[in-house]
Design a protein around this motif. Structure first.
Motif, short mmCIF file in Angstrom:
data_model
loop_
_atom_site.label_atom_id
_atom_site.label_comp_id
_atom_site.label_asym_id
_atom_site.label_seq_id
_atom_site.Cartn_x
_atom_site.Cartn_y
_atom_site.Cartn_z
N MET A 1 3.97 -3.04 3.71
CA MET A 1 3.20 -1.80 3.79
C MET A 1 1.92 -1.98 2.97
N LYS B 1 10.75 5.55 -0.43
CA LYS B 1 11.38 5.23 0.85
C LYS B 1 12.14 3.91 0.76
N ILE C 1 5.96 5.48 -0.49
CA ILE C 1 6.48 4.21 0.06
C ILE C 1 7.56 3.65 -0.87
N GLN D 1 4.46 -4.00 9.42
CA GLN D 1 5.28 -2.89 8.92
C GLN D 1 6.61 -2.88 9.69
N PRO D 2 7.73 -2.50 9.09
CA PRO D 2 7.89 -1.90 7.77
C PRO D 2 8.14 -2.92 6.65
N SER E 1 17.43 1.38 4.02
CA SER E 1 16.23 0.57 3.80
C SER E 1 16.53 -0.93 3.90
#
Length: 418
Positions: free
Chosen positions: A363, A377, A374, A359-360, A384
């Protein structure tokens, strides 16, 4: 062949349509055909029947013993007993599928491989297959060379963990292990993608380090070269040709052979409640049994909200914003092309694999509410992409020695030297 190395294909057909497609090729490459006589075929058929019955009775005996243990410990079932029961369930499937397949491979190579074949290279090597073929060819000088299947070593990874006991390396005093290594020897070489895997496998003391040859990711040479040449114009062209809206974020879902329906359903549920409302592109696994999904139940309309593609996986990896799959090597390929990944880890996923600690970049979830969070995000967060790029460099350095698209050249150099 371009380097002057004499190479022939040994095609494996899963059905008649595969074979017909092969023979429709305009110019067939050099290939080796493994032929059995009628007598040999019937001998193998008799062996199949004999071993199926024998294995079934062994399984039945073990199953009864396991059930009796459960009955005597109804209020106190320990984890070892539960594991034993689960392994027996797996053994039942192995007897009906893998054992028969491996027995056929053994007989085929043992009786039919031409004498002038110097080495056999397994393009997609599952560890047991290479050992079965090596066992079939143990009385001749033919080398057996395995190639790491995918970037994750998922199936291989767990096979290698138990290999010190299996192979008998370092444990040669045990007569039963001596017998095992005689019947199931390790392949002569294994071509792997990076030093990380070499250290991991060698660390189990079950495979001699000198037989582990680092080449780089052999299955991704084309992907790497296409990625370097990819541009905005190509992305727009692919989207238009495939009927994908130009102004939508894209989720690329790659299914596995099993649990297709439950995986697609979870992703549809996640998209429905997500704020980002991405467009879904679905690529079914080549061996998947397609389960019918009623997309209208979720309010999804084809070419408005989703599309199912049969095209090459690479181009959709390049145009997507997030890639989703079950436990699959696709997860590492996503990072390779700079895309975040979500693993749908339903049922008995092996969560002690190293893949779940990345991660990230990667996931994992088994819940549609969490999957929606998720997705949002990844798709809506302003930083991101920056976070993904920052972690991607460390990831590639850790798992791969070379990302130059020349892994197959290194394979050829190794074969020439061999």
């Amino acid at each position: 062949n371009n380097k002057g190395t004499a190479i022939a294909f040994l095609p494996v057909f899963h059905n008649l349509s595969d074979m017909e497609e092969w023979f429709r090729l305009e110019s067939l490459p050099n290939f080796v055909c493994l032929n059995l006589s009628v007598n040999q075929f019937f001998q193998i058929l008799i062996r199949f029947i004999f071993y199926q019955i024998k294995w079934y009775f062994i399984f039945l005996s073990l199953w009864r013993k396991s059930k009796n243990k459960f009955k005597s410990k109804i209020n106190d079932v320990d984890s070892n007993l539960l594991l034993e029961h689960l392994l027996l369930l797996d053994l039942g499937e192995t007897i009906s599928r893998s054992c028969i397949s491996n027995l056929f491979v053994y007989e085929l190579f043992n009786k039919s491989l031409p004498s002038n074949v110097k080495s056999v290279i397994l393009v997609q090597e599952f560890y047991s297959t290479s050992r079965v073929i090596k066992a079939a060819l143990k009385d001749r000088g033919t080398k057996v060379i395995g190639v790491q299947h995918g970037l994750g070593l998922f199936d291989q990874y767990y096979a290698y963990i138990i290999s010190p006991t299996e192979t008998g390396i370092g444990h040669m005093k045990n007569n039963s292990i001596n017998s095992y290594i005689n019947f199931m020897p390790t392949p002569d070489f294994n071509l792997i993608f990076g030093s990380y895997y070499k250290k991991m496998i060698a660390g189990f003391n079950g495979y001699p380090e000198e037989r582990l040859i680092v080449t780089g990711p052999t299955r991704n040479d084309n992907m790497i070269m296409e990625m370097l040449d990819f541009c905005e114009e190509k992305m727009i062209s692919i989207k238009k040709t495939s009927g994908i809206p130009l102004n939508r974020k894209i989720i690329f879902l790659c299914t596995s052979p099993r649990d297709v329906r439950s995986t697609i359903t979870l992703v549809l549920d996640a998209i429905k409640i997500s704020k980002s409302k991405p467009f879904l592109v679905i690529k079914l696994h080549p061996t998947a049994i397609e389960n019918t999904i009623d997309f209208t139940e979720y309010g999804f309309t084809k070419f408005k909200d989703f599309v199912i593609t049969t095209e090459d996986i690479n181009q959709f990896m390049f145009i997507s914003d997030v890639v989703v799959s079950q436990l699959s090597t696709v997860a590492l390929e996503s990072v390779l092309v700079g895309k975040p990944h979500i693993i749908i880890s339903k049922d008995l996923s092996l969560k002690n694999s190293f893949i779940f600690s990345e991660q990230p970049l990667i996931m994992h979830t088994d819940n549609h509410n969490e999957a929606a969070q998720i997705l949002d995000k990844f798709l809506l967060s302003s930083n991101s992409k920056e976070i993904i790029n920052e972690n991607r460099g460390k990831f590639l350095k850790k798992y791969f020695d070379n990302m130059d698209g020349c892994a197959l050249e290194r394979v050829n150099d190794f074969l020439v030297n061999l």
